[in-house]
Write an enzyme that holds these catalytic residues in place. Sequence first.
Site, PDB file in Angstrom:
ATOM      1  N   ASN A 150      42.660  19.826 -33.994  1.00 26.15           N
ATOM      2  CA  ASN A 150      43.490  20.992 -34.336  1.00 26.15           C
ATOM      3  C   ASN A 150      44.872  20.620 -34.884  1.00 26.15           C
ATOM      4  OD1 ASN A 150      44.107  20.142 -31.684  1.00 26.15           O
ATOM      5  ND2 ASN A 150      45.102  22.089 -31.280  1.00 26.15           N
ATOM      6  N   GLU A 248      44.358  16.183 -21.405  1.00 24.12           N
ATOM      7  CA  GLU A 248      44.974  17.420 -21.896  1.00 24.12           C
ATOM      8  C   GLU A 248      43.854  18.278 -22.441  1.00 24.12           C
ATOM      9  OE1 GLU A 248      48.075  18.161 -21.534  1.00 24.12           O
ATOM     10  OE2 GLU A 248      48.759  16.214 -20.847  1.00 24.12           O
ATOM     11  N   CYS A 282      46.323  24.635 -28.762  1.00 25.30           N
ATOM     12  CA  CYS A 282      46.048  24.802 -27.336  1.00 25.30           C
ATOM     13  C   CYS A 282      47.135  25.653 -26.673  1.00 25.30           C
ATOM     14  CB  CYS A 282      45.956  23.445 -26.672  1.00 25.30           C
ATOM     15  SG  CYS A 282      47.415  22.445 -26.995  1.00 25.30           S
ATOM     16  N   GLU A 461      52.043  14.428 -20.376  1.00 25.22           N
ATOM     17  CA  GLU A 461      52.489  13.599 -21.491  1.00 25.22           C
ATOM     18  C   GLU A 461      53.965  13.889 -21.728  1.00 25.22           C
ATOM     19  OE1 GLU A 461      49.399  14.845 -24.453  1.00 25.22           O
ATOM     20  OE2 GLU A 461      48.808  12.750 -24.324  1.00 25.22           O
TER      21      GLU A 461
HETATM   22  P1  NAD Z   1      36.442  17.908 -28.225  1.00 26.39           P
HETATM   23  O1  NAD Z   1      36.526  17.750 -26.761  1.00 26.39           O
HETATM   24  O2  NAD Z   1      35.154  18.341 -28.824  1.00 26.39           O
HETATM   25  O3  NAD Z   1      36.791  16.543 -28.980  1.00 26.39           O
HETATM   26  C1  NAD Z   1      37.996  15.865 -28.755  1.00 26.39           C
HETATM   27  C2  NAD Z   1      37.788  14.395 -29.042  1.00 26.39           C
HETATM   28  O4  NAD Z   1      36.885  13.870 -28.072  1.00 26.39           O
HETATM   29  C3  NAD Z   1      37.166  14.106 -30.403  1.00 26.39           C
HETATM   30  O5  NAD Z   1      37.742  12.946 -30.944  1.00 26.39           O
HETATM   31  C4  NAD Z   1      35.711  13.884 -30.053  1.00 26.39           C
HETATM   32  O6  NAD Z   1      35.015  13.087 -30.989  1.00 26.39           O
HETATM   33  C5  NAD Z   1      35.825  13.189 -28.720  1.00 26.39           C
HETATM   34  N1  NAD Z   1      34.624  13.270 -27.873  1.00 26.39           N
HETATM   35  C6  NAD Z   1      33.621  14.181 -27.915  1.00 26.39           C
HETATM   36  N2  NAD Z   1      32.688  13.891 -26.984  1.00 26.39           N
HETATM   37  C7  NAD Z   1      33.121  12.789 -26.334  1.00 26.39           C
HETATM   38  C8  NAD Z   1      32.603  12.023 -25.249  1.00 26.39           C
HETATM   39  N3  NAD Z   1      31.446  12.321 -24.661  1.00 26.39           N
HETATM   40  N4  NAD Z   1      33.331  10.977 -24.808  1.00 26.39           N
HETATM   41  C9  NAD Z   1      34.512  10.660 -25.371  1.00 26.39           C
HETATM   42  N5  NAD Z   1      35.032  11.340 -26.412  1.00 26.39           N
HETATM   43  C10 NAD Z   1      34.352  12.396 -26.888  1.00 26.39           C
HETATM   44  O7  NAD Z   1      37.622  18.866 -28.630  1.00 26.39           O
HETATM   45  P2  NAD Z   1      37.949  19.444 -30.062  1.00 26.39           P
HETATM   46  O8  NAD Z   1      36.936  20.510 -30.351  1.00 26.39           O
HETATM   47  O9  NAD Z   1      38.156  18.334 -31.016  1.00 26.39           O
HETATM   48  O10 NAD Z   1      39.382  20.111 -29.821  1.00 26.39           O
HETATM   49  C11 NAD Z   1      39.575  21.392 -29.371  1.00 26.39           C
HETATM   50  C12 NAD Z   1      39.870  21.394 -27.897  1.00 26.39           C
HETATM   51  O11 NAD Z   1      41.001  20.597 -27.636  1.00 26.39           O
HETATM   52  C13 NAD Z   1      40.234  22.773 -27.372  1.00 26.39           C
HETATM   53  O12 NAD Z   1      39.572  22.974 -26.145  1.00 26.39           O
HETATM   54  C14 NAD Z   1      41.718  22.702 -27.152  1.00 26.39           C
HETATM   55  O13 NAD Z   1      42.230  23.564 -26.186  1.00 26.39           O
HETATM   56  C15 NAD Z   1      41.888  21.290 -26.748  1.00 26.39           C
HETATM   57  N6  NAD Z   1      43.260  20.861 -26.968  1.00 26.39           N
HETATM   58  C16 NAD Z   1      44.065  20.668 -25.868  1.00 26.39           C
HETATM   59  C17 NAD Z   1      45.384  20.290 -26.039  1.00 26.39           C
HETATM   60  C18 NAD Z   1      46.286  20.052 -24.866  1.00 26.39           C
HETATM   61  O14 NAD Z   1      47.339  19.462 -25.060  1.00 26.39           O
HETATM   62  N7  NAD Z   1      45.932  20.454 -23.675  1.00 26.39           N
HETATM   63  C19 NAD Z   1      45.889  20.112 -27.328  1.00 26.39           C
HETATM   64  C20 NAD Z   1      45.045  20.333 -28.405  1.00 26.39           C
HETATM   65  C21 NAD Z   1      43.728  20.695 -28.214  1.00 26.39           C
END
Ligand code: NAD
Length: 480
Positions: A150, A248, A282, A461
């Site tokens: 995002n 996060e 997020c 963080e």
């Molecule tokens: P996601 O969990 O699908 O992917 C995030 C990352 O994790 C990607 O690089 C992905 O390839 C990797 N990943 C996927 N499966 C994995 C596994 N089994 N093991 C290790 N890594 C793996 O999330 P997304 O769809 O890319 O992002 C959106 C989500 O991120 C939303 O839920 C949003 O709320 C959250 N987000 C949170 C914050 C925060 O600071 N809390 C900030 C931004 C986004």
Amino acid sequence: MEQLLNLIDGTLRPATGGGWLDVHAPATGQVYARIPDSDESDVNAAVEAAHRAFPAWNSLGREGRSDVLLKLAQLIEDDLEGFVSDESRDNGKPLSLARRVDIPRAIANFRFFATAILHFPSEAHVMDDVAVNYTDRQPFGVAGCISPWNLPLYLFTWKIAPALAAGNCVVAKPSEITPLTAYRLSTLCDKAGVPPGVLNIIHGLGPKVGAAITAHPRIPAISFTGGTRTGAEIARVAAPMFKKLSLELGGKNPVLVFADCDFDAMLKTTVRSSFTNQGQICLCGSRILVERSIYARFREAFVERVKALRVGDPSQDSSDLGAVVSRDHMEKVLGYVDLAKSEGGTVLCGGHRVELDGALKSGWYIAPTVIEGVGPECRTNQEEIFGPVVTLQPFDDEAQALALANATPYGLASVVWTSDVQRTHRVARALQAGIVWVNCWMVRDLRTPFGGVKQSGVGREGGVEALRFFTEAKNVCIKL
Ligand code: NAD
């Protein structure tokens, strides 16, 4: 067709297995690049390189590492427009947003941690005439950093900058959906003087590359930002290995609007906190809770403003919203609109895909959407939608506002609009959230702790918290 490469041990290379994955431009829905379909063997090579590089990087000292990171920041700034256009093309976000927020923040992340490390203190505890203790904080070697789509470069650098500043080497994985700016960064490392192996960037799928980083026995700490379900999977694998974890995760952030607020300021910012980056931050407020005495006024004014937002070509300054990040995500978000209707909700505006003309016809655009009439227990108000969709709910008093605000499994951010100082303190304390903004939104001081409670994550963080995460504290006790 652009072909992106992994950065391992200072060289840009394809995946060992030779496979490739397509990358789409959300604005057009078309494939425009390929990334290496990396696997465990690429991660292993990166971890080996990182361990080889660690002693020299660590002994470069704070000033030496700071210089390198400042140079990297400068090189990004020198290439600002290149990064801005890549980020917009890759993610679908308005070019103006990438120029105003994403890339300047990535630069700021490097500058912030390059200088923070110079001022990172260690504590001393003197026991009268008995002994003196001091806390020695050392890097642990190799950190794993995994980031989402995002805010691609913004969140990627939010992890790797403190990890590197603290003296660790890094094996990092950007999202496979938005790899472009991480790749662009990897092409600058050599020029910035980042020694080979210090920063390794591996592209590919989460369950392959991310999982291999998580499970690698020589990576003792994982910093992850992404979905709650992925965070749970990472914790399941990493916790029994006693890895340090910073998670996060998702959110379902409430915006509490009290009748005594500055209505105009609230309205303007609430449109932003709902729909910036197509609602894919997020920290966006997705549940707007409004005191009943101003509910009708708010609904009318808010919907009028939201209807005036322009969904369009991300490259045009006139576009308030660009495309959402993928076809799957668009379908997921629109699925939630259908769900809301089936739960008794009324769509006050939006709720549908927007079809643009010409080359953008197959792009993934959604009209900003406002829904009312769904109760707090409905899935629409419980689950993270992560798109341009918000719900409205009225409340009668402060206690009910808090009950509604805290009624989800998440606890990342919250926003409070009021002019009552006493209420500000009461409500801020009672909110189950890691971040509370009062009469503002997304005002960020990089020194502050950043993170969530409940299913929004573990750890913090930012500032000293990040530098502590990326070091191990050792107490040294010396008898006087
Ligand atoms: P996601 O969990 O699908 O992917 C995030 C990352 O994790 C990607 O690089 C992905 O390839 C990797 N990943 C996927 N499966 C994995 C596994 N089994 N093991 C290790 N890594 C793996 O999330 P997304 O769809 O890319 O992002 C959106 C989500 O991120 C939303 O839920 C949003 O709320 C959250 N987000 C949170 C914050 C925060 O600071 N809390 C900030 C931004 C986004």
